[in-house]
Design a protein around this motif. Structure first.
Motif, short mmCIF file in Angstrom:
data_model
loop_
_atom_site.label_atom_id
_atom_site.label_comp_id
_atom_site.label_asym_id
_atom_site.label_seq_id
_atom_site.Cartn_x
_atom_site.Cartn_y
_atom_site.Cartn_z
N PRO A 36 0.81 -1.23 0.00
CA PRO A 36 0.00 0.00 0.00
C PRO A 36 0.84 1.28 0.00
CG PRO A 36 -0.74 -1.51 1.72
CD PRO A 36 0.51 -2.08 1.14
N ALA A 37 2.09 1.19 0.42
CA ALA A 37 2.95 2.38 0.45
C ALA A 37 3.58 2.69 -0.90
CB ALA A 37 4.05 2.19 1.49
N LEU A 38 3.43 1.80 -1.88
CA LEU A 38 4.08 1.99 -3.18
C LEU A 38 3.64 3.27 -3.90
CD1 LEU A 38 5.98 0.87 -5.40
CD2 LEU A 38 3.97 -0.27 -6.35
N PRO A 39 2.35 3.59 -3.98
CA PRO A 39 1.98 4.83 -4.69
C PRO A 39 2.63 6.09 -4.11
CG PRO A 39 0.06 3.44 -4.41
CD PRO A 39 1.17 2.81 -3.62
N ALA A 40 2.66 6.20 -2.80
CA ALA A 40 3.29 7.37 -2.18
C ALA A 40 4.80 7.37 -2.46
CB ALA A 40 3.02 7.38 -0.68
N GLU A 93 7.79 26.02 -12.01
CA GLU A 93 6.81 25.40 -12.90
C GLU A 93 7.02 23.89 -12.99
OE1 GLU A 93 7.21 27.41 -16.63
OE2 GLU A 93 6.57 29.33 -15.81
N ILE A 94 8.27 23.48 -13.06
CA ILE A 94 8.58 22.06 -13.13
C ILE A 94 8.17 21.36 -11.84
CG2 ILE A 94 10.47 20.39 -13.23
CD1 ILE A 94 11.83 22.34 -15.22
N GLN A 95 8.46 21.98 -10.69
CA GLN A 95 8.07 21.38 -9.40
C GLN A 95 6.55 21.26 -9.30
OE1 GLN A 95 9.93 23.84 -6.46
NE2 GLN A 95 11.94 22.88 -6.70
N ARG A 96 5.84 22.26 -9.78
CA ARG A 96 4.37 22.21 -9.76
C ARG A 96 3.87 21.09 -10.67
NH1 ARG A 96 3.30 27.21 -11.29
NH2 ARG A 96 3.05 26.61 -13.46
N ASP A 97 4.47 20.97 -11.86
CA ASP A 97 4.07 19.91 -12.78
C ASP A 97 4.36 18.53 -12.20
OD1 ASP A 97 3.25 21.83 -14.56
OD2 ASP A 97 5.02 21.65 -15.87
N VAL A 98 5.50 18.39 -11.54
CA VAL A 98 5.85 17.10 -10.94
C VAL A 98 4.88 16.76 -9.81
CG1 VAL A 98 7.60 15.92 -9.54
CG2 VAL A 98 8.26 17.13 -11.61
N ALA A 99 4.53 17.77 -9.01
CA ALA A 99 3.59 17.52 -7.90
C ALA A 99 2.23 17.08 -8.44
CB ALA A 99 3.45 18.77 -7.04
N SER A 100 1.76 17.71 -9.51
CA SER A 100 0.46 17.31 -10.05
C SER A 100 0.54 15.96 -10.74
CB SER A 100 -0.07 18.38 -11.01
OG SER A 100 0.75 18.45 -12.16
N SER A 101 1.65 15.68 -11.42
CA SER A 101 1.77 14.37 -12.07
C SER A 101 2.02 13.27 -11.05
CB SER A 101 2.88 14.39 -13.13
OG SER A 101 4.14 14.57 -12.53
N ALA A 102 2.61 13.61 -9.91
CA ALA A 102 2.81 12.61 -8.86
C ALA A 102 1.46 12.11 -8.34
CB ALA A 102 3.64 13.18 -7.72
N SER A 107 -2.47 7.67 -8.24
CA SER A 107 -3.78 7.08 -8.51
C SER A 107 -3.67 5.96 -9.54
CB SER A 107 -4.78 8.14 -8.95
OG SER A 107 -4.38 8.71 -10.17
N SER A 108 -2.76 6.08 -10.51
CA SER A 108 -2.54 5.01 -11.48
C SER A 108 -1.98 3.77 -10.80
CB SER A 108 -1.58 5.47 -12.58
OG SER A 108 -2.12 6.53 -13.30
N ALA A 109 -1.05 3.97 -9.88
CA ALA A 109 -0.47 2.83 -9.17
C ALA A 109 -1.53 2.13 -8.31
CB ALA A 109 0.70 3.29 -8.30
N ARG A 114 -5.25 -2.55 -7.71
CA ARG A 114 -6.60 -3.13 -7.60
C ARG A 114 -6.89 -4.08 -8.74
NH1 ARG A 114 -7.85 2.22 -6.45
NH2 ARG A 114 -8.74 2.48 -8.53
N THR A 115 -6.43 -3.77 -9.95
CA THR A 115 -6.82 -4.57 -11.11
C THR A 115 -5.85 -5.70 -11.43
OG1 THR A 115 -5.70 -3.02 -12.58
CG2 THR A 115 -8.05 -2.67 -12.20
N LEU A 116 -4.64 -5.68 -10.93
CA LEU A 116 -3.66 -6.70 -11.28
C LEU A 116 -4.12 -8.12 -10.94
CD1 LEU A 116 -0.95 -6.93 -12.65
CD2 LEU A 116 0.15 -6.67 -10.44
#
Length: 145
Positions: A36-40, A93-102, A107-109, A114-116
Motif C-alpha cells: 500500500p505504500a508503493l503509490p506514495a 513550474e517544473i516542481q508544480r508539474d511534478v507535484a500534479s503528475s505525482a 492514482s494510477s499505481a 486493484r486490477t492486477l
C-alpha cells in the motif's frame, strides 16, 4: 545404410511430439507491487528524480559537442542553471508539474494494484480456454486420408 539408421530415431521422437505441454504455473504477484505504500513512494521518487535531473551537469557535454575544451564555467553548467537562464520561473513550474503528475501517478499505481489480480486471473482463464480448444486439434504429423 545411413538412411536406415534415421528411421528408428524418428520413431523414438514421435511420443515426445504427441505429449501435451503442461499448463504454466501462475506467476505470483510480488508483494512489493501490492504494498500500500508503493503509490506514495512513487510520488516521492518522481520529485527526487526531477531534482537529480535538474542537477545533471551539461557544460562539458556542450563543450564536447562544440569541439572545444571545457572551461570552469562549462563545468558549473547544469540542466537547472541553463533552464533558469532561459526562464527564471522554470524550476517552480517544473516542481508544480511534478507535484500534479505525482498525484496522477499515485492514482494510477493504486488502480494497477486493484486490477492486477483480476488481470492475472483473466489471463489464467484465457490460457486454460486456449489449452482446452487446442487439445483436440489434429496433429500436423498425423497422416491425412
Amino acid at each position: 545404410m545411413r538412411p536406415l539408421l534415421i528411421f528408428p530415431l524418428l520413431s523414438l521422437a514421435t511420443p515426445a511430439l504427441a505429449q501435451a505441454y503442461p499448463a504454466p504455473a501462475p506467476v505470483p504477484i510480488p508483494p512489493q507491487i501490492m504494498d500500500p505504500a508503493l503509490p506514495a513512494q512513487l510520488g516521492r521518487m518522481a520529485g527526487a528524480l526531477t531534482h537529480a535531473f535538474m542537477n545533471l551537469p551539461v557544460g562539458e557535454l556542450e563543450a564536447a559537442i562544440d569541439g572545444r575544451p571545457a572551461t570552469p564555467a562549462d563545468r558549473r553548467k547544469t540542466v537547472g542553471s541553463e533552464t533558469r537562464r532561459e526562464n527564471p520561473y522554470a524550476e517552480q513550474e517544473i516542481q508544480r508539474d511534478v507535484a500534479s503528475s505525482a498525484g496522477a501517478m499515485q492514482s494510477s499505481a493504486r488502480a494497477m494494484q486493484r486490477t492486477l489480480p483480476a488481470i492475472q486471473q483473466a489471463l489464467g482463464q484465457a490460457a486454460a480456454a486456449i489449452e482446452r480448444e487446442t487439445a483436440n486439434l489434429p496433429s500436423p504429423n498425423y497422416p491425412r486420408r
